[in-house]
Scaffold this motif. Sequence first.
Motif, PDB file in Angstrom:
ATOM      1  N   LEU A 191       0.819  -1.216   0.000  1.00  0.00           N
ATOM      2  CA  LEU A 191       0.000   0.000   0.000  1.00  0.00           C
ATOM      3  C   LEU A 191       0.849   1.262   0.000  1.00  0.00           C
ATOM      4  CD1 LEU A 191      -2.712   1.476   0.219  1.00  0.00           C
ATOM      5  CD2 LEU A 191      -2.605   1.122   2.716  1.00  0.00           C
ATOM      6  N   ALA A 192       1.893   1.313   0.839  1.00  0.00           N
ATOM      7  CA  ALA A 192       2.730   2.513   0.905  1.00  0.00           C
ATOM      8  C   ALA A 192       3.429   2.762  -0.429  1.00  0.00           C
ATOM      9  CB  ALA A 192       3.758   2.377   2.023  1.00  0.00           C
ATOM     10  N   ALA A 193       4.007   1.715  -1.006  1.00  0.00           N
ATOM     11  CA  ALA A 193       4.709   1.872  -2.283  1.00  0.00           C
ATOM     12  C   ALA A 193       3.745   2.278  -3.388  1.00  0.00           C
ATOM     13  CB  ALA A 193       5.419   0.568  -2.642  1.00  0.00           C
ATOM     14  N   ARG A 194       2.553   1.648  -3.422  1.00  0.00           N
ATOM     15  CA  ARG A 194       1.555   1.994  -4.440  1.00  0.00           C
ATOM     16  C   ARG A 194       1.071   3.430  -4.300  1.00  0.00           C
ATOM     17  NH1 ARG A 194      -2.924  -0.290  -3.593  1.00  0.00           N
ATOM     18  NH2 ARG A 194      -2.476  -1.857  -1.996  1.00  0.00           N
ATOM     19  N   SER A 195       1.188   3.950  -3.084  1.00  0.00           N
ATOM     20  CA  SER A 195       0.724   5.313  -2.827  1.00  0.00           C
ATOM     21  C   SER A 195       1.826   6.347  -2.997  1.00  0.00           C
ATOM     22  CB  SER A 195       0.150   5.394  -1.405  1.00  0.00           C
ATOM     23  OG  SER A 195      -0.922   4.470  -1.237  1.00  0.00           O
ATOM     24  N   GLY A 196       3.006   5.910  -3.456  1.00  0.00           N
ATOM     25  CA  GLY A 196       4.101   6.841  -3.721  1.00  0.00           C
ATOM     26  C   GLY A 196       4.876   7.259  -2.494  1.00  0.00           C
ATOM     27  N   LEU A 197       4.747   6.519  -1.392  1.00  0.00           N
ATOM     28  CA  LEU A 197       5.475   6.841  -0.174  1.00  0.00           C
ATOM     29  C   LEU A 197       6.774   6.040  -0.106  1.00  0.00           C
ATOM     30  CD1 LEU A 197       2.404   6.754   2.234  1.00  0.00           C
ATOM     31  CD2 LEU A 197       3.609   8.806   1.429  1.00  0.00           C
ATOM     32  N   SER A 198       7.761   6.586   0.570  1.00  0.00           N
ATOM     33  CA  SER A 198       9.077   5.937   0.654  1.00  0.00           C
ATOM     34  C   SER A 198       9.011   4.704   1.553  1.00  0.00           C
ATOM     35  CB  SER A 198      10.113   6.910   1.206  1.00  0.00           C
ATOM     36  OG  SER A 198      10.271   8.011   0.334  1.00  0.00           O
ATOM     37  N   THR A 199       9.619   3.618   1.089  1.00  0.00           N
ATOM     38  CA  THR A 199       9.632   2.366   1.838  1.00  0.00           C
ATOM     39  C   THR A 199      11.036   1.799   1.892  1.00  0.00           C
ATOM     40  OG1 THR A 199       9.245   0.924  -0.074  1.00  0.00           O
ATOM     41  CG2 THR A 199       7.292   1.872   0.990  1.00  0.00           C
ATOM     42  N   ASP A 200      11.223   0.806   2.766  1.00  0.00           N
ATOM     43  CA  ASP A 200      12.484   0.069   2.758  1.00  0.00           C
ATOM     44  C   ASP A 200      12.403  -1.025   1.699  1.00  0.00           C
ATOM     45  OD1 ASP A 200      10.917  -1.949   3.862  1.00  0.00           O
ATOM     46  OD2 ASP A 200      12.101  -2.178   5.691  1.00  0.00           O
ATOM     47  N   GLY A 256       9.305  -3.102   1.766  1.00  0.00           N
ATOM     48  CA  GLY A 256       8.042  -2.419   1.518  1.00  0.00           C
ATOM     49  C   GLY A 256       7.460  -1.740   2.735  1.00  0.00           C
ATOM     50  N   ARG A 257       8.186  -1.766   3.867  1.00  0.00           N
ATOM     51  CA  ARG A 257       7.712  -1.085   5.071  1.00  0.00           C
ATOM     52  C   ARG A 257       7.858   0.426   4.909  1.00  0.00           C
ATOM     53  NH1 ARG A 257      10.883  -5.494   8.706  1.00  0.00           N
ATOM     54  NH2 ARG A 257      12.505  -4.855   7.235  1.00  0.00           N
ATOM     55  N   LEU A 258       6.937   1.175   5.492  1.00  0.00           N
ATOM     56  CA  LEU A 258       6.967   2.626   5.388  1.00  0.00           C
ATOM     57  C   LEU A 258       8.160   3.182   6.147  1.00  0.00           C
ATOM     58  CD1 LEU A 258       5.330   5.122   4.331  1.00  0.00           C
ATOM     59  CD2 LEU A 258       4.343   5.244   6.623  1.00  0.00           C
ATOM     60  N   LEU A 259       8.981   3.967   5.473  1.00  0.00           N
ATOM     61  CA  LEU A 259      10.140   4.575   6.111  1.00  0.00           C
ATOM     62  C   LEU A 259       9.708   5.755   6.976  1.00  0.00           C
ATOM     63  CD1 LEU A 259      12.860   4.618   3.294  1.00  0.00           C
ATOM     64  CD2 LEU A 259      12.954   3.359   5.454  1.00  0.00           C
ATOM     65  N   THR A 260      10.190   5.758   8.226  1.00  0.00           N
ATOM     66  CA  THR A 260       9.879   6.849   9.146  1.00  0.00           C
ATOM     67  C   THR A 260      11.150   7.315   9.838  1.00  0.00           C
ATOM     68  OG1 THR A 260       9.565   5.599  11.211  1.00  0.00           O
ATOM     69  CG2 THR A 260       7.707   5.606   9.640  1.00  0.00           C
ATOM     70  N   ASP A 261      11.018   8.433  10.573  1.00  0.00           N
ATOM     71  CA  ASP A 261      12.094   8.827  11.473  1.00  0.00           C
ATOM     72  C   ASP A 261      11.876   8.141  12.818  1.00  0.00           C
ATOM     73  OD1 ASP A 261      10.070  10.216  12.786  1.00  0.00           O
ATOM     74  OD2 ASP A 261      10.700  12.183  12.069  1.00  0.00           O
ATOM     75  N   GLU A 262      12.617   8.536  13.820  1.00  0.00           N
ATOM     76  CA  GLU A 262      12.525   7.866  15.121  1.00  0.00           C
ATOM     77  C   GLU A 262      11.261   8.229  15.900  1.00  0.00           C
ATOM     78  OE1 GLU A 262      15.056   5.450  16.875  1.00  0.00           O
ATOM     79  OE2 GLU A 262      14.597   5.210  14.741  1.00  0.00           O
ATOM     80  N   THR A 263      10.521   9.241  15.453  1.00  0.00           N
ATOM     81  CA  THR A 263       9.234   9.528  16.085  1.00  0.00           C
ATOM     82  C   THR A 263       8.119   8.724  15.438  1.00  0.00           C
ATOM     83  OG1 THR A 263       8.542  11.359  14.637  1.00  0.00           O
ATOM     84  CG2 THR A 263      10.026  11.899  16.467  1.00  0.00           C
ATOM     85  N   LEU A 264       8.453   7.898  14.448  1.00  0.00           N
ATOM     86  CA  LEU A 264       7.538   7.070  13.652  1.00  0.00           C
ATOM     87  C   LEU A 264       6.794   7.881  12.599  1.00  0.00           C
ATOM     88  CD1 LEU A 264       6.039   4.668  16.373  1.00  0.00           C
ATOM     89  CD2 LEU A 264       8.197   4.526  15.125  1.00  0.00           C
ATOM     90  N   THR A 265       7.293   9.081  12.286  1.00  0.00           N
ATOM     91  CA  THR A 265       6.691   9.934  11.265  1.00  0.00           C
ATOM     92  C   THR A 265       7.275   9.615   9.901  1.00  0.00           C
ATOM     93  OG1 THR A 265       6.431  11.711  12.885  1.00  0.00           O
ATOM     94  CG2 THR A 265       6.252  12.319  10.554  1.00  0.00           C
ATOM     95  N   SER A 266       6.401   9.475   8.903  1.00  0.00           N
ATOM     96  CA  SER A 266       6.844   9.220   7.537  1.00  0.00           C
ATOM     97  C   SER A 266       7.899  10.235   7.115  1.00  0.00           C
ATOM     98  CB  SER A 266       5.640   9.297   6.585  1.00  0.00           C
ATOM     99  OG  SER A 266       6.055   9.407   5.232  1.00  0.00           O
ATOM    100  N   VAL A 267       8.930   9.776   6.406  1.00  0.00           N
ATOM    101  CA  VAL A 267       9.968  10.692   5.923  1.00  0.00           C
ATOM    102  C   VAL A 267       9.433  11.602   4.832  1.00  0.00           C
ATOM    103  CG1 VAL A 267      11.835   9.113   6.546  1.00  0.00           C
ATOM    104  CG2 VAL A 267      10.836   8.997   4.240  1.00  0.00           C
ATOM    105  N   ASP A 268       8.245  11.283   4.296  1.00  0.00           N
ATOM    106  CA  ASP A 268       7.654  12.083   3.224  1.00  0.00           C
ATOM    107  C   ASP A 268       6.580  13.050   3.701  1.00  0.00           C
ATOM    108  OD1 ASP A 268       9.056  10.593   1.162  1.00  0.00           O
ATOM    109  OD2 ASP A 268       7.629   8.973   1.529  1.00  0.00           O
ATOM    110  N   ASP A 269       5.924  12.743   4.822  1.00  0.00           N
ATOM    111  CA  ASP A 269       4.699  13.455   5.159  1.00  0.00           C
ATOM    112  C   ASP A 269       4.525  13.514   6.672  1.00  0.00           C
ATOM    113  OD1 ASP A 269       2.003  14.221   5.582  1.00  0.00           O
ATOM    114  OD2 ASP A 269       1.411  13.413   3.653  1.00  0.00           O
TER     115      ASP A 269
END
Length: 389
Positions: free
Chosen positions: A220-229, A232-245
């Motif tokens: 879902l994240a990749a299909r939605s244009g969000l950055s993943t590892d 396919g897991r959603l990439l976040t910072d240490e606060t668990l916030t998406s690196v994109d949004d």
Amino acid sequence: MAANRLTQRRDVDVTLINPRPDFVERIRLHQVVGGNHPAVVDYRTVLAGRVRLVVDTVTRIDAAGRSLELASGRAAGYHHLVYAVGSGSADPRVPGAAEFAHPIATLEEAHRLAPVVAAAPRTAPVTVVGAGPTGIETAAELAESGRAVTLLCGGVLGPYLHPRIRRAVARRLAALGVAVADGPGSRVAAVTRDSVRLADGRELPSAVTVWTAGFGVPDLAARSGLSTDALGRLLTDETLTSVDDPYIVAAGDSAAPSDLPFRMSCQAAGPLGAHAADTLLARIAGRRPEPIALGLAGQCLSLGRRTGVFQLSHRDDTATAFHLGGRPGGRLKEFICRSTVRMMADEAAEPGAYSWQWSGDGGRPQRLAGHRDASRAGAGRAEARRAAR
């Protein structure tokens, strides 16, 4: 956990979108196959009354428009989004496995497998592929019910386990009648309707082949244009916030904080869900979110209905030699299974009550720094290779 915790604020409306009307106790799916537990809990027992449950599937996230496309054709808007889509079976990439092996990573897969096992003759050979927690627990569950089970490790038995505990688990499996094949030769090369061929050339008869090797996450994240590892897991910072949004946070198996995700487990899921909610609540209140501080305690395994083992770990998730086994280990495993449900029910009744800070892993910042250095070095080598061409 995230949905319940967000109800701390009376001015926040929380909607939980889930493809099933019940909460699935995934750590009990091997019991579904063995006919010993339904592995579902009514959402009314674990979900705060203020949370609106929508039974549907998100097919795409429109981050720019802050809306979700649903399988039903409807759309749902949001101000903030918690991405917690979990994980499921991975593509086995082994000839015949997709056609003839039975995965067990979801409730639906377990429901399809249970009648297949029940219909097989009691003496029919059952093969379990994969010797992680799911494989070990499934093999023990079926062997205890009188099935002739072979467990194919494809490497070592219980890769996470300390060698001392691995030997104890092997002894218990042997006592249950499970034949364990380990080492590189036990890797599965092909699956047919009634056999399994191994890398070393052996061909084992198998009336039912259960596939527990590997997990994948929804795309879902990749299909939605969000950055993943890479998984396919959603990439976040240490606060668990998406690196994109900044309006999207992630938790659970589908989250990759700083590209260094925590081990897929229920003991990580609860704290990650709670921290995702805390991050959003901080942003709504105009505060700076805190980084996640989470250390893991170990791994627990059921070895049939009567016994089990709890393998303790350091907070950085490296195994120690300390463990609790036998009947006490089995009782502790069952207590933990029940506690995962109870902690969500407690959070529903008193949002914000759940705490995990005692388990913080003080070594994670150093590992993150090493991970970043290794990533930069790898990127530098790749760039040098491209330039050399």
